[in-house]
Design a protein around this motif. Structure first.
Motif, PDB file in Angstrom:
ATOM      1  N   LYS A  93      86.839  61.310  68.170  1.00 17.40           N
ATOM      2  CA  LYS A  93      85.479  61.516  68.682  1.00 17.40           C
ATOM      3  C   LYS A  93      85.007  60.294  69.461  1.00 17.40           C
ATOM      4  O   LYS A  93      84.491  60.405  70.578  1.00 17.40           O
ATOM      5  N   VAL A  94      85.193  59.104  68.868  1.00 18.90           N
ATOM      6  CA  VAL A  94      84.779  57.863  69.537  1.00 18.90           C
ATOM      7  C   VAL A  94      85.528  57.696  70.854  1.00 18.90           C
ATOM      8  O   VAL A  94      84.939  57.341  71.887  1.00 18.90           O
ATOM      9  N   TYR A 132      93.049  64.004  79.585  1.00 17.85           N
ATOM     10  CA  TYR A 132      92.256  63.124  80.459  1.00 17.85           C
ATOM     11  C   TYR A 132      93.080  62.692  81.673  1.00 17.85           C
ATOM     12  O   TYR A 132      92.534  62.432  82.742  1.00 17.85           O
ATOM     13  N   GLN A 133      94.402  62.592  81.496  1.00 15.53           N
ATOM     14  CA  GLN A 133      95.248  62.283  82.650  1.00 15.53           C
ATOM     15  C   GLN A 133      95.113  63.372  83.713  1.00 15.53           C
ATOM     16  O   GLN A 133      95.039  63.086  84.916  1.00 15.53           O
ATOM     17  N   GLU A 134      95.043  64.615  83.281  1.00 15.37           N
ATOM     18  CA  GLU A 134      94.876  65.726  84.215  1.00 15.37           C
ATOM     19  C   GLU A 134      93.520  65.653  84.931  1.00 15.37           C
ATOM     20  O   GLU A 134      93.379  66.156  86.052  1.00 15.37           O
ATOM     21  N   PRO A 182      80.335  55.211  71.223  1.00 16.30           N
ATOM     22  CA  PRO A 182      81.229  54.073  71.465  1.00 16.30           C
ATOM     23  C   PRO A 182      80.472  52.836  71.934  1.00 16.30           C
ATOM     24  O   PRO A 182      79.471  52.944  72.656  1.00 16.30           O
ATOM     25  N   HIS A 183      80.911  51.682  71.485  1.00 14.61           N
ATOM     26  CA  HIS A 183      80.459  50.403  72.026  1.00 14.61           C
ATOM     27  C   HIS A 183      81.699  49.684  72.552  1.00 14.61           C
ATOM     28  O   HIS A 183      82.833  50.069  72.251  1.00 14.61           O
ATOM     29  N   ASN A 189      85.050  59.502  78.401  1.00  9.35           N
ATOM     30  CA  ASN A 189      84.095  60.170  79.304  1.00  9.35           C
ATOM     31  C   ASN A 189      83.274  59.135  80.060  1.00  9.35           C
ATOM     32  O   ASN A 189      83.117  59.209  81.292  1.00  9.35           O
ATOM     33  N   TYR A 190      82.741  58.163  79.321  1.00  8.93           N
ATOM     34  CA  TYR A 190      81.904  57.135  79.929  1.00  8.93           C
ATOM     35  C   TYR A 190      82.720  56.256  80.872  1.00  8.93           C
ATOM     36  O   TYR A 190      82.266  55.880  81.961  1.00  8.93           O
TER      37      TYR A 190
END
Length: 405
Positions: free
Chosen positions: A66-67, A108-110, A15-16, A73-74
């Motif tokens: 995927k992106v 991701y909320q969890e 990702p950018h 994560n970042y």
């Protein structure tokens, strides 16, 4: 690159981010996530892959997930508080029968992700599926706090009814088309319409593709709240300091304010001058003469400013001929007598203003229906029954650039 090669190299995707700035805080309020493919010592944009109509939606969805996964994560590792803008094709939700996108967000909320920080960008003009179904999906996402952007407006105007049905929080306009001079006249009208639509929807305007100070200024004066583009910040593999451009924003916007004041003063001064001019000539008119002749007298000597003059009553019925200046003389066009113009934008409102304020009004800049040229109209109350309309020549406006604003 062949789309299949892209799919086979999904592990090389990263990702950018491109910063999005706010007009009110002068700070970064979010980042758009953009996919890149690593190729040795360089990265390649995945934009052509996502915009290729021949690539199946499920391939695009896989790549997007995927992106987004890598970006999220970042984002969480860096503990970023600004919004994260995720691109989603309008037809993805029909393809995503397993709710992969929603399930990924909820996962991701969890983990602690605040979904009110997530903004999804829908490429509205590419929608070919069931808009009602898409609308329901978006409303469901909004119950989690997710915000919705309708993207790529200005490059291919989306159906207005579809936009309203999606009830977006933000309308995103691409300014790259402004670089094409042949598109500029119609584009101004589209931007004005989008501004009105955003106001009706209670949505904000985000201007993308800002590549120059001129475009930055254009976005600001057209009610843009959010700004994005290489002129402000290029696409980067990392996040930036939230106040990275705060000082520059303050200086640039202060300059925009001063320019705006200068332009507005020019319009007010012209309106004042025309009021005095028409009032003075009006006192010389012989009231016993036919109305057409009275208007003819008012027009003569003003051909350097106006190219068309006529009179209506307060209901919009035209009471005189059109006086049209044709190279060296004023000509009479009697075919328009009796026509009604009350349907025109702001007609009734402006008549009431003239009646109450007893003064003339200078219109906004608009495109003439017959010639397509950008003009202004000066309206003046002759008395309680009649109202004078005088179209200002495009040549006069060209000679007074502050009025082309």
């Amino acid at each position: 690159m062949d789309p299949l090669d892209v799919v086979l190299q999904v592990d090389e995707v990263e990702p950018h981010f491109q910063a999005i700035f706010s007009a009110d805080s002068h700070e970064i309020i979010g980042y758009e996530v953009l996919g890149r493919l690593r190729q040795q010592e360089r990265t390649i944009s995945l934009g052509p892959f996502f915009h290729d109509a021949n690539v199946p939606d499920d391939f695009k969805m896989e790549m997007d997930l995927k992106v987004q996964q890598l970006a999220l994560n970042y984002y969480m590792e860096q503990n970023i508080q600004q919004h994260l803008f995720l691109n989603i094709g309008a037809n993805y939700f029909a393809t995503d029968t397993d709710d992969q996108f929603l399930n990924q967000l909820l996962a991701y909320q969890e983990k602690g992700l605040d979904l009110s920080k997530i903004v999804i960008e829908i490429m509205g003009h590419q929608a070919t599926g069931d808009i009602d179904s898409l609308s329901h999906t978006l409303k469901y996402l909004q119950t989690f706090g997710v915000k919705v952007v309708v993207d790529e407006l200005g490059t291919g105007m989306s159906n207005v009814e579809d936009i309203m049905l999606m009830e977006p929080d933000i309308l995103k306009v691409d300014l790259e088309v402004l670089q094409n001079e042949s598109m500029s006249t119609s584009f101004h009208g589209i931007i004005h319409s989008l501004s009105l639509l955003a106001r009706k929807l209670g949505a904000e305007l985000l201007f993308n593709g800002i590549a120059s100070n001129y475009q930055f200024h254009y976005a600001w004066r057209n009610n843009g709240r959010y700004y994005q583009g290489d002129f402000l910040s290029e696409i980067k593999p990392h996040f930036l300091a939230v106040d990275v451009l705060k000082k520059r924003f303050r200086l640039d916007i202060q300059q925009f304010i001063e320019i705006e004041r200068t332009k507005l003063m020019a319009k007010y001064q012209l309106a004042r001058t025309l009021n005095q001019l028409i009032s003075g000539k009006g006192k010389e008119v012989k009231k016993h003469r036919p109305l057409d002749e009275q208007v003819d007298y008012l027009a003569r000597g003003l051909e350097d400013i106006f190219f068309k003059v006529y009179v209506t009553d307060e209901d919009g019925f035209q009471k005189t001929v059109n006086l049209i200046y044709n190279e060296e003389e004023w000509e009479w066009d009697s075919l328009v007598k009796g026509k009604n113009w009350s349907w025109r934008p702001y007609f009734i409102e402006n008549v009431i203003r003239m009646k109450e304020e007893k003064t003339g009004i200078l219109s906004d800049l608009y495109n003439d229906i017959e010639t397509g040229e950008r003009i202004r109209t000066f309206s003046y109350p002759l008395d309680s029954d009649y109202y004078l309309f005088m179209d200002i020549s495009p040549m006069y406006l060209d000679d007074h650039e502050d009025l082309l604003w």
